[in-house]
Design an enzyme around this catalytic site. Structure first.
Site, PDB file in Angstrom:
ATOM      1  N   GLU A   1       0.890  -1.170   0.000  1.00 19.89           N
ATOM      2  CA  GLU A   1       0.000   0.000   0.000  1.00 19.89           C
ATOM      3  C   GLU A   1       0.919   1.209   0.000  1.00 19.89           C
ATOM      4  OE1 GLU A   1      -3.216  -0.081  -0.333  1.00 19.89           O
ATOM      5  OE2 GLU A   1      -3.576  -2.204   0.039  1.00 19.89           O
TER       6      GLU A   1
ATOM      7  N   CYS B   1      -1.802   9.229   3.742  1.00 17.13           N
ATOM      8  CA  CYS B   1      -1.730   8.791   2.347  1.00 17.13           C
ATOM      9  C   CYS B   1      -2.999   9.217   1.616  1.00 17.13           C
ATOM     10  CB  CYS B   1      -1.551   7.288   2.281  1.00 17.13           C
ATOM     11  SG  CYS B   1      -2.668   6.442   3.384  1.00 17.13           S
TER      12      CYS B   1
HETATM   13  P1  NAP Z   1       8.813   5.181   3.901  1.00 14.78           P
HETATM   14  O1  NAP Z   1       9.923   6.144   4.005  1.00 14.78           O
HETATM   15  O2  NAP Z   1       8.632   4.439   2.633  1.00 14.78           O
HETATM   16  O3  NAP Z   1       8.998   4.154   5.106  1.00 14.78           O
HETATM   17  C1  NAP Z   1       8.079   3.121   5.340  1.00 14.78           C
HETATM   18  C2  NAP Z   1       8.787   1.990   6.066  1.00 14.78           C
HETATM   19  O4  NAP Z   1       9.757   1.426   5.191  1.00 14.78           O
HETATM   20  C3  NAP Z   1       9.540   2.461   7.305  1.00 14.78           C
HETATM   21  O5  NAP Z   1       9.474   1.481   8.300  1.00 14.78           O
HETATM   22  C4  NAP Z   1      10.959   2.575   6.772  1.00 14.78           C
HETATM   23  O6  NAP Z   1      11.943   2.497   7.774  1.00 14.78           O
HETATM   24  C5  NAP Z   1      11.002   1.374   5.862  1.00 14.78           C
HETATM   25  N1  NAP Z   1      12.080   1.362   4.889  1.00 14.78           N
HETATM   26  C6  NAP Z   1      12.874   2.357   4.471  1.00 14.78           C
HETATM   27  N2  NAP Z   1      13.766   1.894   3.546  1.00 14.78           N
HETATM   28  C7  NAP Z   1      13.504   0.573   3.395  1.00 14.78           C
HETATM   29  C8  NAP Z   1      14.050  -0.464   2.603  1.00 14.78           C
HETATM   30  N3  NAP Z   1      15.059  -0.248   1.771  1.00 14.78           N
HETATM   31  N4  NAP Z   1      13.529  -1.694   2.698  1.00 14.78           N
HETATM   32  C9  NAP Z   1      12.497  -1.948   3.525  1.00 14.78           C
HETATM   33  N5  NAP Z   1      11.943  -1.006   4.316  1.00 14.78           N
HETATM   34  C10 NAP Z   1      12.437   0.238   4.243  1.00 14.78           C
HETATM   35  O7  NAP Z   1       7.414   5.887   4.234  1.00 14.78           O
HETATM   36  P2  NAP Z   1       7.036   6.830   5.463  1.00 14.78           P
HETATM   37  O8  NAP Z   1       7.682   8.156   5.259  1.00 14.78           O
HETATM   38  O9  NAP Z   1       7.232   6.140   6.752  1.00 14.78           O
HETATM   39  O10 NAP Z   1       5.456   6.951   5.257  1.00 14.78           O
HETATM   40  C11 NAP Z   1       4.912   7.800   4.325  1.00 14.78           C
HETATM   41  C12 NAP Z   1       4.563   7.095   3.027  1.00 14.78           C
HETATM   42  O11 NAP Z   1       3.681   6.015   3.270  1.00 14.78           O
HETATM   43  C13 NAP Z   1       3.829   8.022   2.077  1.00 14.78           C
HETATM   44  O12 NAP Z   1       4.251   7.759   0.764  1.00 14.78           O
HETATM   45  C14 NAP Z   1       2.380   7.608   2.282  1.00 14.78           C
HETATM   46  O13 NAP Z   1       1.519   7.964   1.224  1.00 14.78           O
HETATM   47  C15 NAP Z   1       2.530   6.136   2.443  1.00 14.78           C
HETATM   48  N6  NAP Z   1       1.372   5.551   3.101  1.00 14.78           N
HETATM   49  C16 NAP Z   1       0.500   4.772   2.367  1.00 14.78           C
HETATM   50  C17 NAP Z   1      -0.644   4.238   2.965  1.00 14.78           C
HETATM   51  C18 NAP Z   1      -1.609   3.394   2.193  1.00 14.78           C
HETATM   52  O14 NAP Z   1      -2.443   2.742   2.819  1.00 14.78           O
HETATM   53  N7  NAP Z   1      -1.559   3.365   0.871  1.00 14.78           N
HETATM   54  C19 NAP Z   1      -0.880   4.490   4.309  1.00 14.78           C
HETATM   55  C20 NAP Z   1       0.024   5.268   5.028  1.00 14.78           C
HETATM   56  C21 NAP Z   1       1.148   5.789   4.417  1.00 14.78           C
HETATM   57  P3  NAP Z   1      12.552   3.852   8.438  1.00 14.78           P
HETATM   58  O15 NAP Z   1      11.426   4.576   9.024  1.00 14.78           O
HETATM   59  O16 NAP Z   1      13.490   3.297   9.427  1.00 14.78           O
HETATM   60  O17 NAP Z   1      13.207   4.587   7.311  1.00 14.78           O
END
Ligand code: NAP
Length: 519
Positions: free
Chosen positions: A282, A316
């Site tokens: 997602e 999101c």
């Molecule tokens: P993010 O930077 O993509 O991080 C999400 C998770 O992935 C965190 O736990 C992060 O760890 C981890 N991560 C980072 N690099 C990784 C890698 N190489 N391999 C595996 N995991 C890795 O996103 P965010 O800033 O936390 O959240 C915002 C994003 O989520 C936005 O794009 C938002 O639209 C999206 N979102 C989507 C939904 C939906 O239902 N579609 C809901 C909520 C949020 P760290 O925090 O330690 O970097």
């Protein structure tokens, strides 16, 4: 007492505030401790570079110090999950459902403390934090109900010959890596992990590095509900350091991830090699709202203000772009600006504050870059700056910002995840739909119109999984388990089936057909 959801309004909140105040005091008193990883049901110290969890409201407040997992810890967690999963999957499904329903009950019992932790850790307002906690409990119950309604996903099938008996069974894949974002740190972590667990999978869980405390609270819920040791492990750490190690581990049978498109698509492209494994993503959103020349402009302005600025646009599902008909754009903007200026900005743990800080310095930098671009390409109608005076000095505060921009600006396409709303004028419904569909994302979308024919056309033509018409309480936000399935189209998701929806749980299982021939 009334259940708080993301669209709660006009409810008597006095008792809520009193309980929230008490929880906030309890939670504040327990801040600042050191926390280990939990692998195989045991606390495990990290090595070296611990994560210092700071409140975005006031970065001098240390909420806790959390162990940083290494690749060796991940290997350990996956290895311990393997045998634990076998035992968990062998349990009768009703027993797994009972344990998970107990987890839902524990979340409801602890909801004030959970909400207070999230308010401090994410910078969520009181109502948003409580919505997150309530949604978490409802997600578990809804997913349990799906298993119950399907009779544990065991089904008698047709007989082709009189001597055979055919049964169809959905069975768990094994060990799921579950990686969560910061913005709904309980609801999304709970939703993803509880669906995996109720199907009989084990889960290796990593919360976002900005929200390890909420993640720990979820670990405690599952442990206290009776999820066996090793079935759910809790690994804090930096995604940039250990993220790849988690999903690349050969013992991981599936990934369930919520986060940015850039991280998710990288995973999707590389996750499977020898055979295809489930990669349930997602991802981000760039959610449009269309305001037509027949819209109720007050409802449109209210709905856009709420969805653009609740949780500081870090949903999101947040509204991040508006296409308003040129005949109504001026009065619409007047109403929207008035409502935006009337918002209470401040420490979101306090009563009646609507708009708090963004999550971290990286988000502030993104905001400042986008505001500079908006000022160059168009007109900033309100906001545009970081807030550094007085109570805002120690937190990550930026102004709620509205910019009027030419439609070709990339600010209409790129997800920013900060409170900058882009608005453009259109001359027709067709043009509005075409602009709405130009982004790579397809998560939520909203329309305000007095024309029911346009509502039908909007649902048919807009490329988004979660669509709302004339929703004053939030133009594009507020989805709830069992009411609005949350499915990302295009760059917003990988499966075509959403969390909160009736088809979610089955994705965590694979089908086995069983034929027995009578002797
Ligand atoms: P993010 O930077 O993509 O991080 C999400 C998770 O992935 C965190 O736990 C992060 O760890 C981890 N991560 C980072 N690099 C990784 C890698 N190489 N391999 C595996 N995991 C890795 O996103 P965010 O800033 O936390 O959240 C915002 C994003 O989520 C936005 O794009 C938002 O639209 C999206 N979102 C989507 C939904 C939906 O239902 N579609 C809901 C909520 C949020 P760290 O925090 O330690 O970097």
């Amino acid at each position: 007492m009334t259940k708080i959801t993301y669209t709660s309004a006009n409810v008597d909140l006095e008792a809520f505030h009193q309980d929230f105040d008490a929880a906030l005091a309890r939670v504040r008193a327990s801040a600042g401790q050191e926390h280990p990883l939990f692998i195989g049901g045991r606390p495990v110290p990290g090595t070296g570079d611990a994560i210092t969890d700071l409140s975005p409201i006031d970065t001098s407040v240390v909420l806790g110090r959390f162990a940083a997992a290494t690749p060796a810890h991940i290997d350990d967690a996956v290895r311990q999950a393997k045998p634990a999963q076998k035992g968990w999957a062998r349990l009768p499904w009703r027993e797994r459902v009972a344990i998970l329903r107990r987890a839902a009950t524990l979340i409801r019992e602890r909801k004030y403390d959970l909400a207070a932790v999230m308010s401090l850790e994410v910078g969520k307002s009181r109502l948003e934090s409580m919505g997150d906690a309530e949604e978490s409990a409802d997600l578990i119950d809804y997913y349990c109900q799906q298993v119950e309604d399907a009779g544990g996903f065991v089904r008698e099938m047709a007989r082709i010959t009189p001597v055979e008996r055919n049964t169809d069974v959905l069975r768990p894949y094994g060990v799921f890596a579950c990686i969560a974002p910061f913005n709904f740190p309980l609801a999304l972590s709970t939703g993803m992990s509880s669906a995996a667990l109720v199907c009989g999978n084990a889960v290796v869980y990593k919360p976002a590095q900005d929200t390890p405390w909420t993640g720990l609270k979820l670990y405690e819920v599952y442990r206290d509900a009776g999820v066996p040791a090793g079935v759910f492990s809790y690994l804090t750490g930096r995604g940039s350091v250990i993220g790849d190690t988690i999903w690349q581990h050969p013992g991981v049978d599936g990934v369930v991830f919520t986060g940015s498109k850039v991280v998710g698509m990288r995973m999707y492209a590389a996750f499977s090699s020898n055979w295809a494994k489930p990669c349930l993503l997602e991802l981000g959103g760039k959610n449009p709202v269309i305001v037509t020349d027949t819209a109720d402009l007050d409802a449109a302005a209210e709905g856009v203000m709420r969805s653009a600025f609740s949780l500081q646009n870090q949903k999101c599902s947040a509204t991040s772009r508006v296409y308003a008909h040129q005949a109504v754009i001026e009065p619409f903007l007047e109403l929207l600006l008035a409502k935006t200026r009337a918002m209470t900005i401040g420490d979101p743990t306090q009563r009646d504050v609507y708009f708090g800080p963004v999550i971290n310095e990286r988000a502030v930098a993104t905001f400042e870059r986008a505001a500079a671009q908006a000022a160059t390409e168009g007109h900033i109608l309100c906001g545009g700056h970081r807030m550094t005076e007085g109570a805002f000095a120690k937190g990550h505060y930026v102004e709620p910002t509205i910019a009027r921009l030419p439609l070709e600006s990339t600010l209409f396409r790129d997800e920013l995840f900060v409170p900058l709303l882009s608005i453009g004028a259109v001359t027709s419904f067709d043009q509005a739909i075409a602009e709405a569909n130009k982004a790579e994302y397809g998560l939520t979308a909203g329309i305000f119109t007095g024309n029911t024919g346009e509502i039908d056309r909007f649902f048919d033509e807009v490329e988004a999984g979660v669509c709302y018409a004339n929703k004053r309480t939030g133009a594009t936000t507020g989805a709830w388990p069992g009411a609005q399935p949350f499915c990302g189209w295009k760059g917003s998701g990988s499966t075509g089936k959403g969390g909160c929806g009736p088809y979610y749980v089955a994705q965590f299982m694979r089908e086995q057909s069983r034929t027995v021939i009578a002797s």
